[in-house]
Design a protein around this motif. Structure first.
Motif, PDB file in Angstrom:
ATOM      1  N   VAL A   1      23.394  25.461  87.099  1.00 39.60           N
ATOM      2  CA  VAL A   1      24.173  26.228  86.139  1.00 39.60           C
ATOM      3  C   VAL A   1      25.014  27.222  86.924  1.00 39.60           C
ATOM      4  N   MET A   2      26.290  27.352  86.572  1.00 39.07           N
ATOM      5  CA  MET A   2      27.103  28.372  87.218  1.00 39.07           C
ATOM      6  C   MET A   2      26.845  29.690  86.497  1.00 39.07           C
TER       7      MET A   2
ATOM      8  N   MET B   1      16.186  29.256  84.349  1.00 39.32           N
ATOM      9  CA  MET B   1      15.246  29.488  83.240  1.00 39.32           C
ATOM     10  C   MET B   1      14.451  30.765  83.463  1.00 39.32           C
ATOM     11  N   GLU B   2      14.138  31.048  84.734  1.00 37.15           N
ATOM     12  CA  GLU B   2      13.320  32.217  85.018  1.00 37.15           C
ATOM     13  C   GLU B   2      14.115  33.516  84.943  1.00 37.15           C
ATOM     14  N   SER B   3      15.327  33.506  85.469  1.00 36.10           N
ATOM     15  CA  SER B   3      16.039  34.773  85.653  1.00 36.10           C
ATOM     16  C   SER B   3      17.272  34.967  84.785  1.00 36.10           C
ATOM     17  N   TYR B   4      17.892  33.884  84.341  1.00 38.58           N
ATOM     18  CA  TYR B   4      19.201  34.052  83.723  1.00 38.58           C
ATOM     19  C   TYR B   4      19.281  33.602  82.275  1.00 38.58           C
ATOM     20  N   ALA B   5      18.416  32.673  81.897  1.00 38.52           N
ATOM     21  CA  ALA B   5      18.548  32.109  80.560  1.00 38.52           C
ATOM     22  C   ALA B   5      18.399  33.187  79.494  1.00 38.52           C
ATOM     23  N   VAL B   6      19.188  33.068  78.450  1.00 40.62           N
ATOM     24  CA  VAL B   6      19.019  34.008  77.335  1.00 40.62           C
ATOM     25  C   VAL B   6      17.780  33.594  76.553  1.00 40.62           C
ATOM     26  N   LYS B   7      17.115  34.583  75.969  1.00 41.50           N
ATOM     27  CA  LYS B   7      15.904  34.286  75.207  1.00 41.50           C
ATOM     28  C   LYS B   7      16.249  34.141  73.738  1.00 41.50           C
ATOM     29  N   CYS B   8      15.607  33.187  73.131  1.00 43.84           N
ATOM     30  CA  CYS B   8      15.790  32.948  71.705  1.00 43.84           C
ATOM     31  C   CYS B   8      15.160  34.103  70.928  1.00 43.84           C
ATOM     32  N   ALA B   9      15.922  34.674  69.998  1.00 44.59           N
ATOM     33  CA  ALA B   9      15.413  35.816  69.237  1.00 44.59           C
ATOM     34  C   ALA B   9      14.280  35.413  68.303  1.00 44.59           C
ATOM     35  N   ALA B  10      14.159  34.125  68.014  1.00 48.37           N
ATOM     36  CA  ALA B  10      13.111  33.684  67.091  1.00 48.37           C
ATOM     37  C   ALA B  10      11.823  33.329  67.823  1.00 48.37           C
ATOM     38  N   CYS B  11      11.900  32.420  68.809  1.00 46.53           N
ATOM     39  CA  CYS B  11      10.665  31.947  69.451  1.00 46.53           C
ATOM     40  C   CYS B  11      10.412  32.661  70.774  1.00 46.53           C
ATOM     41  N   GLN B  12      11.357  33.494  71.223  1.00 44.56           N
ATOM     42  CA  GLN B  12      11.219  34.285  72.463  1.00 44.56           C
ATOM     43  C   GLN B  12      11.201  33.428  73.722  1.00 44.56           C
ATOM     44  N   LYS B  13      11.459  32.139  73.608  1.00 40.73           N
ATOM     45  CA  LYS B  13      11.504  31.289  74.794  1.00 40.73           C
ATOM     46  C   LYS B  13      12.943  31.217  75.311  1.00 40.73           C
ATOM     47  N   PRO B  14      13.100  31.010  76.638  1.00 38.52           N
ATOM     48  CA  PRO B  14      14.462  30.893  77.149  1.00 38.52           C
ATOM     49  C   PRO B  14      15.164  29.660  76.583  1.00 38.52           C
ATOM     50  N   VAL B  15      16.458  29.778  76.389  1.00 32.18           N
ATOM     51  CA  VAL B  15      17.242  28.662  75.869  1.00 32.18           C
ATOM     52  C   VAL B  15      17.748  27.838  77.048  1.00 32.18           C
ATOM     53  N   GLU B  16      17.394  26.561  77.108  1.00 34.17           N
ATOM     54  CA  GLU B  16      17.810  25.685  78.189  1.00 34.17           C
ATOM     55  C   GLU B  16      19.328  25.664  78.277  1.00 34.17           C
TER      56      GLU B  16
ATOM     57  N   TYR C   1      25.054  35.545  68.372  1.00 39.09           N
ATOM     58  CA  TYR C   1      25.637  36.501  67.421  1.00 39.09           C
ATOM     59  C   TYR C   1      25.371  37.879  67.977  1.00 39.09           C
ATOM     60  N   GLY C   2      26.423  38.560  68.424  1.00 41.94           N
ATOM     61  CA  GLY C   2      26.234  39.854  69.067  1.00 41.94           C
ATOM     62  C   GLY C   2      25.347  39.694  70.287  1.00 41.94           C
ATOM     63  N   GLU C   3      24.312  40.510  70.373  1.00 40.57           N
ATOM     64  CA  GLU C   3      23.397  40.511  71.505  1.00 40.57           C
ATOM     65  C   GLU C   3      22.382  39.378  71.424  1.00 40.57           C
ATOM     66  N   HIS C   4      22.305  38.732  70.295  1.00 39.65           N
ATOM     67  CA  HIS C   4      21.197  37.820  70.046  1.00 39.65           C
ATOM     68  C   HIS C   4      21.600  36.359  70.163  1.00 39.65           C
ATOM     69  N   HIS C   5      20.621  35.564  70.573  1.00 37.53           N
ATOM     70  CA  HIS C   5      20.824  34.126  70.719  1.00 37.53           C
ATOM     71  C   HIS C   5      19.653  33.388  70.108  1.00 37.53           C
ATOM     72  N   TRP C   6      19.926  32.203  69.639  1.00 41.67           N
ATOM     73  CA  TRP C   6      18.878  31.366  69.058  1.00 41.67           C
ATOM     74  C   TRP C   6      19.075  29.929  69.505  1.00 41.67           C
ATOM     75  N   HIS C   7      17.952  29.182  69.559  1.00 46.36           N
ATOM     76  CA  HIS C   7      18.071  27.736  69.649  1.00 46.36           C
ATOM     77  C   HIS C   7      18.749  27.281  68.354  1.00 46.36           C
ATOM     78  N   ALA C   8      19.721  26.404  68.469  1.00 47.14           N
ATOM     79  CA  ALA C   8      20.385  25.914  67.252  1.00 47.14           C
ATOM     80  C   ALA C   8      19.525  24.825  66.628  1.00 47.14           C
ATOM     81  N   GLU C   9      18.329  25.207  66.225  1.00 46.73           N
ATOM     82  CA  GLU C   9      17.378  24.261  65.645  1.00 46.73           C
ATOM     83  C   GLU C   9      16.762  24.885  64.407  1.00 46.73           C
ATOM     84  N   PRO C  10      16.378  24.047  63.449  1.00 51.67           N
ATOM     85  CA  PRO C  10      15.809  24.573  62.201  1.00 51.67           C
ATOM     86  C   PRO C  10      14.613  25.500  62.425  1.00 51.67           C
ATOM     87  N   ARG C  11      13.799  25.207  63.474  1.00 51.42           N
ATOM     88  CA  ARG C  11      12.597  26.034  63.643  1.00 51.42           C
ATOM     89  C   ARG C  11      12.933  27.444  64.142  1.00 51.42           C
TER      90      ARG C  11
END
Ligand code: ZN
Ligand code: ZN
Ligand code: ZN
Ligand code: ZN
Length: 132
Positions: free
Chosen positions: A51-52, A64-79, A87-97
């Motif tokens: 990833v650049m 995944m360890e240092s740069y990935a943004v964390k999903c605001a819902a599940c708190q896991k890094p987004v691949e 949306y603003g500061e927040h990111h989510w997996h674009a998945e129903p869950r």
């Protein structure tokens, strides 16, 4: 044609000509296999997913360890290759869950939504209901 010109590709890392037949092409440049490395752990990236990040290549594990943004819902890094909603500061997996209404769990991918401090709502009603 100046003396010293050559058909050999020049390495984007060390700026030397590449005499080996094996080299990496990435980011519009050529690289010695050993000179296209992860900026964090120095692993060779030839043939690997990278990833650049701020113009520096990083391998997927470092990303995944240092740069990935964390999903605001599940708190896991987004691949890096995963679909995401920002949306603003927040990111989510674009998945129903993950990208769903905090009130009624309706999937909000591709829908209108309201966001408040990392919480998502499908409607004013759900927002009121959840805040109350
Ligand atoms: Zn080089
Ligand atoms: Zn790395
Ligand atoms: Zn998630
Ligand atoms: Zn809702």
């Amino acid at each position: 044609r100046h003396y010293g010109d050559s058909e050999k590709p020049r390495c984007g890392g060390c700026d030397e000509l590449i005499f080996s037949n094996e080299y990496t092409q990435a980011e519009g440049q050529n690289w010695h296999l050993k000179h296209f490395c992860c900026f964090d752990c120095d692993c060779v990236l030839a043939g690997e997913t990278y990833v650049m990040e701020s113009d520096k290549p990083v391998c997927q594990p470092c990303y995944m360890e240092s740069y990935a943004v964390k999903c605001a819902a599940c708190q896991k890094p987004v691949e890096p290759e995963a679909q995401r909603v920002s949306y603003g500061e927040h990111h989510w997996h674009a998945e129903p869950r993950c990208f769903k209404c905090s009130g009624c769990s309706t999937c909000l991918v591709g829908q209108r939504f309201m966001a408040q401090q990392g919480s998502l709502f499908c409607s004013v009603e759900c927002k009121k209901k959840t805040a109350a």
